[in-house]
Write a protein that holds these residues in place. Structure first.
Motif, PDB file in Angstrom:
ATOM      1  N   SER A   5      -3.364  -3.821   3.095  1.00  0.00           N
ATOM      2  CA  SER A   5      -4.028  -3.604   1.914  1.00  0.00           C
ATOM      3  C   SER A   5      -4.982  -4.597   1.887  1.00  0.00           C
ATOM      4  O   SER A   5      -4.896  -5.641   2.238  1.00  0.00           O
ATOM      5  CB  SER A   5      -3.084  -3.697   0.492  1.00  0.00           C
ATOM      6  N   ALA A  34       0.828  -1.186   0.101  1.00  0.00           N
ATOM      7  CA  ALA A  34      -0.019  -0.011  -0.064  1.00  0.00           C
ATOM      8  C   ALA A  34       0.741   1.254  -0.084  1.00  0.00           C
ATOM      9  O   ALA A  34       0.495   2.223  -0.405  1.00  0.00           O
ATOM     10  CB  ALA A  34      -0.870  -0.043   1.292  1.00  0.00           C
ATOM     11  N   SER A  66      -6.830   1.730   1.264  1.00  0.00           N
ATOM     12  CA  SER A  66      -6.827   0.401   0.494  1.00  0.00           C
ATOM     13  C   SER A  66      -7.974  -0.156   0.345  1.00  0.00           C
ATOM     14  O   SER A  66      -7.946  -1.084  -0.412  1.00  0.00           O
ATOM     15  CB  SER A  66      -5.797  -0.132   1.060  1.00  0.00           C
TER      16      SER A  66
END
Length: 377
Positions: A238, A40, A358
């Protein structure tokens, strides 16, 4: 082993993972889900450059989630658990330099064959007369049986492999034993929002895709501390979109994230006292700031207040020489002194993933996946 769960027999799991990553998957595009997602966080330029130096055949057979390349590793002895085709090992080879060394361990012969095939290629490309990488066949649950010595590694990494193990506690315990005091386990893996049912754990496709073997994130925190590590530091996370309609139906009650944690082996007798620190800016590639975890970003020459856990880690790890330390008592004598504060961040990787934005769902990229020990290897 996670409480409340009986994993499938270890030998059976090892065999099916070897088959999945050695025979069924030929390249990352063969994966049936999106479990392998990129980090991320933006990839630093120096790591991105190192990734481009890795042979395409090695990258094509790498399967990982996130980015397992820690900072400040020049001259370190490093170990990659479930190294697969060796992508991360060859990236780290460039990071540790001629005075450092990287060992990749994997149980899958087909993956190790790819890693070893390109050893000379990479050493010549990097300008090393003597290889600083080697590969060992063995199980991540039994590092000492594979010939790895206790207290011998500065840093251990793993990229989307712990979830494939039938015995997560043994993986963490063995890593703890072979790490030097002050050493770190820095790893990316897949986590669930609740304990996975035993029926789903028996599904070999879901297991091979790094989903049904995923730890409930709270179990990871508990197991790490039971083994002896400091409280895990969450780096990034993420959201994972399964991306396969049939598998999504089976996993309807669960959510998954790819998360990176850092676990440190600090001296048992060390004190945990809150203090002020200042980053000196000497870590390669991070001359302006050092993002230690989701909470702490150290800017060069900026005084930051850290809690007792982080102070203990910084003082007793390879980062000790990168900071100037000051006790709160010392700082209180300076009238008008002020310091930066850490961010307030969620403990849950799911909360962090959402906070980082995310939730829009990450998808796999060429910089992420390729085979390692298994799914993500």
């Amino acid at each position: 082993m996670e409480r409340g769960h009986s994993e499938p027999a270890a030998e059976h799991i090892h065999d099916q993972v070897k088959e999945y990553y050695g025979k069924i998957l030929k390249q990352s595009s063969d994966l049936k889900s999106n479990a392998c997602v990129p980090s991320a966080k933006p990839i630093p330029d120096y790591i991105r450059k190192a990734l481009t130096e890795v042979h395409p055949d090695v990258t094509a057979k790498f399967y990982g989630c996130g980015l397992a390349v820690p900072e400040c590793v020049e001259g370190c002895r490093m170990l990659d658990l479930g190294c697969g085709s060796g992508r991360d090992c060859y990236v780290l080879s460039q990071m540790v330099g001629k005075s450092g060394h990287v060992t990749g361990l994997d149980m899958t012969e087909d993956q190790l064959a790819v890693a070893r095939k390109y050893l000379d290629y990479h050493m010549e490309k990097f300008g090393y007369k003597k290889p600083n990488v080697d590969f060992v066949q063995g199980y991540i649950e039994a590092l000492r049986e594979a010939g790895l010595e206790e207290n011998s590694y500065d840093v251990i990494i793993s990229n989307c492999v712990v979830n494939l193990s039938p015995d997560k506690e043994s993986v963490l315990r063995e890593a703890y034993h072979v790490l030097k005091e002050g050493g770190e386990l820095y790893f990316s893996d897949v986590y669930s929002n609740a304990p996975i049912s035993e029926s789903l754990r028996a599904n070999k496709v879901l297991w091979g895709e790094c989903l049904s073997g995923a730890l409930w994130w709270e179990d990871l925190v508990r197991l790490a501390e039971e083994v002896g590590f400091c409280k895990p530091r969450l780096v990034t996370a993420s959201v994972i979109s399964v991306g396969n309609e049939d598998l999504e139906k089976l996993l309807a009650d669960y959510k998954f994230v790819s998360a990176t944690y850092r676990l440190f082996k600090s001296p048992k007798s060390s004190e945990k006292e809150r203090c002020l620190v200042m980053y000196d800016g000497n870590i390669t590639g991070l001359e302006e700031k050092f993002e230690f975890d989701a909470q702490y970003t150290f800017k060069v020459n900026e005084v930051m207040e850290v809690d007792g856990d982080v102070a203990n880690i910084l003082k007793n790890s390879r980062f000790a020489e990168e900071f100037t330390f000051q006790t709160r008592a010392q700082s209180s004598t300076k009238s008008g002194s002020c310091s930066a504060k850490p961010k307030v961040m969620p403990e849950s990787p799911f909360g962090l993933a959402e906070q980082l934005g995310s939730a829009s769902v990450a998808s796999s990229t060429g910089l992420c996946c390729g085979p390692q020990e298994s799914c993500c290897k």
